[in-house]
Design an enzyme around this catalytic site. Sequence first.
Site, PDB file in Angstrom:
ATOM      1  N   TYR A  28      17.547  75.548  32.785  1.00  6.45           N
ATOM      2  CA  TYR A  28      16.569  76.575  33.117  1.00  6.45           C
ATOM      3  C   TYR A  28      16.544  77.032  34.571  1.00  6.45           C
ATOM      4  CZ  TYR A  28      11.965  78.502  34.247  1.00  6.45           C
ATOM      5  OH  TYR A  28      10.951  79.294  34.736  1.00  6.45           O
ATOM      6  N   CYS A  43      12.737  74.560  45.844  1.00 12.26           N
ATOM      7  CA  CYS A  43      13.209  75.345  46.980  1.00 12.26           C
ATOM      8  C   CYS A  43      14.636  75.828  46.790  1.00 12.26           C
ATOM      9  CB  CYS A  43      13.199  74.518  48.256  1.00 12.26           C
ATOM     10  SG  CYS A  43      11.613  73.825  48.670  1.00 12.26           S
ATOM     11  N   ASN A  45      15.786  71.230  50.235  1.00 13.12           N
ATOM     12  CA  ASN A  45      15.438  71.362  48.819  1.00 13.12           C
ATOM     13  C   ASN A  45      15.481  69.970  48.208  1.00 13.12           C
ATOM     14  OD1 ASN A  45      17.300  72.424  45.888  1.00 13.12           O
ATOM     15  ND2 ASN A  45      15.128  72.097  46.083  1.00 13.12           N
ATOM     16  N   GLY A  46      14.385  69.556  47.588  1.00 14.63           N
ATOM     17  CA  GLY A  46      14.359  68.246  46.954  1.00 14.63           C
ATOM     18  C   GLY A  46      13.062  67.529  47.256  1.00 14.63           C
ATOM     19  N   GLY A  66      11.865  79.583  44.525  1.00 17.56           N
ATOM     20  CA  GLY A  66      10.605  79.348  45.220  1.00 17.56           C
ATOM     21  C   GLY A  66      10.034  80.651  45.715  1.00 17.56           C
TER      22      GLY A  66
END
Length: 492
Positions: free
Chosen positions: A259, A18, A119-120, A45
């Site tokens: 990345y 996310c 996010n996570g 995302g």
Amino acid sequence: MPYWDVDPAEFDRPKEECGVFGAYVPNDEAARLTFFGLFALQHRGQESAGIAVSDGNVVRMHKDMGLVSQIFNEDVLQTLPGHISIGHTRYSTTGASVLRNAQPIFCQSQVGEIAVAHNGNLINTRELRERMELEGEHFDTTGDSEVMARLLVRHMPLGIEEAVRRTMAEIKGAYSVCVLTPHALVAFRDPSGVRPLVFGAIRDGWMVASETCAFSPIGGNPARELEAGEAVLIDKDGPRFFQGAASDGEAMCLFEFIYFARPDSEMYHTSLYEARERMGRLLADEHPVEADIVVPVPDSGIPAALGFARATGIPYREGMVKSRYIHRTFIQPDQRIRELGVRMKLTPLRAAIEGQRVVLVDDSIVRGTTTKQIVKLMRDAGAAEVHVRITAPPIAHPCFYGIDMASKGELIASRESIAEICETIGADTLGYLSVENAIKAAGPGAKGFCTACFTGKYPIPVPQNIKKMAFEAPPDVGQLATVASGQPALFE
Ligand code: SF4
């Protein structure tokens, strides 16, 4: 409406879960800023996105499945007036890819509505949820973010700062979170700082975002990253920082450097583009090879390929062209198209490749399926030799902190030696960057890193029952693209 992911080159990549964004500005344009912030974070995302906004009284929200640009238009933004806003763009790792799991999560509390964007990945979701259900809590979603949101709601009568502290004391895992209340924006980061979160200024307002790349398109300036366990509360009195939980030491995801994050972002005061170029240089030192050209796998392999070429003096060439517009479609691809695999996305440039000894530089190998296809593309285009060089060390362990990179059994480096992987993908030679050099490339400003998917050393202890699930039989390798309807799209 169901959609099909038709980006085969992305199937064998780890997927970021996310992106989050928040803005507190002195006008009614918070939702518009958040739209452009999310637009810049789209790479984190692509399954769903949402924006929640407050005008000081009412919290309004809009979210849907699809890309940010498909979900929001002028008409939708007109329904989201307000000066405080949070936004979220999602790739699911927990909870199915359906609209009810899209974020922000909206909850009613005793002191007004709140919205939460996360996010996570929490690793104690199940025990928290079971306990809360026994206590009478009802959940609308299957994801871990609602558990966090409902914990915040429970503690809101104590004030938002205390609610954050108490919630952080109960949740375990990796999280960077934005919370919207009718009067404030709050953002906080887990005690290990696994997922990124940066704070900054925009004209006479403030913003937070997963990455610095969200700042420049809207005229913002990043000020600093939140520290591990740190929180920031922004309201009419401006921003105030506080420690939500004691830091366990910094353990930023090393894959953000390799990345996930955009190359124009900065983390730990380091340009990720330059860090990736240094990775290429160090890769050349670790795994030199005699060759005629260095070819990146576009786009993510480009900075490292440039670094490799500069370190060795071997000429850099673009050896394949990437179709920029292949992504998702509402038209179901037929079997013939599926069999084309990465050829749908990457076309080799025979004029550059034919007769050449090629160093092919990419960021990672997860299952090995896509790398094998790209090596074959090079050979079919007439490459005399193909030497594969990878900037991520071998990925042999699953991630429990918000990255979808397959179960242990699917990870080729968990089953095969490097020599065996080289044979499987059909390369002449294969070299991976070491963990030590990947960290070294991150630069002198870097603090600690999570390296668990490479080393198996998890900075946040993972419960045995969760580990066991990740070690069990993998799903069908072909079923990597989940569509909104729940039907799998098969490409490999
Ligand atoms: S396990 Fe790997 S992908 Fe997951 S947070 Fe750690 S370094 Fe990142």
